[in-house]
Design a protein around this motif. Structure first.
Motif: not given
Length: 187
Positions: A105, A123, A137-138, A140, A142, A159, A181
């Motif tokens: 990202e 991401r 996946e991290k 969303d 933050e 994605f 992305q």
């Protein structure tokens, strides 16, 4: 202009392609398919640790605690829950990793037409085997240390058409955020 690069080291992932994905280890799912801060990836060659750990960084002009997604070589003893009294579970895979998709990202914050912040994150990582895909996946949000885990097929589609309007609406004139992305396939 400030440039920050928090992307994972793709050289580590290139070395995983072609290995047998033996299993992954993580905290048990409670209410969702997310786990807290650490997942162990076990191949027939090495063990790796995917983390999403809070770091204090300059995040668009303020010092914020932000989850930073990373992968590193590890050992079994280092892969343990960050939560007290939590026994991790193992999910057996036992398939060859044919390719890996890395979702990156790019966030750019402009003040009118002047680029002030240029920030890169990883991401997600999608391990592809012959019969299934495994996505780590991290989250969303933050400021979260959650790692979302999905299994299935065509996980990359999530994605392909991401909508960033909510995140972009957090900024008011004269600021505007541009998010894009890129999906990189390692074979």
């Amino acid at each position: 202009m400030i440039t920050e690069d928090y992307r994972i080291d793709k050289e580590i992932l290139k070395n995983i392609v072609g290995n047998n994905f033996v299993k992954y280890k993580c905290d048990p799912f409670v209410f969702t398919n997310s786990v807290y801060s650490i997942v162990g990836i076990y191949t027939d060659v090495n063990t790796y640790c995917i983390t999403n750990k809070i770091q204090s960084i300059d995040y668009f002009g303020t010092n914020e605690d932000v989850g930073i997604f990373s992968i590193s070589e590890s050992d079994d003893e280092s892969i343990k829950s960050s939560l007290a009294d939590t026994t991790q579970i193992e999910t057996i895979v036992n398939e060859k990793i044919e390719s890996i998709d890395v979702i990156e990202e790019h966030q750019q914050l402009f003040r009118e037409r002047l680029l002030e912040y240029d920030v890169y994150f990883t991401r997600a990582i999608i391990f592809k085997t012959k019969t299934r895909e495994y996505c780590f996946e991290k989250d969303d949000f933050e400021f979260s240390e959650q790692i979302i885990i999905n299994r299935g097929n065509n996980l990359r589609q999530k994605f392909d058409n991401m909508d960033f309007k909510e995140k972009q609406s957090e900024f008011e004139f004269p600021y505007h955020l541009v998010i894009s992305q890129e999906i990189i396939t390692l074979k």
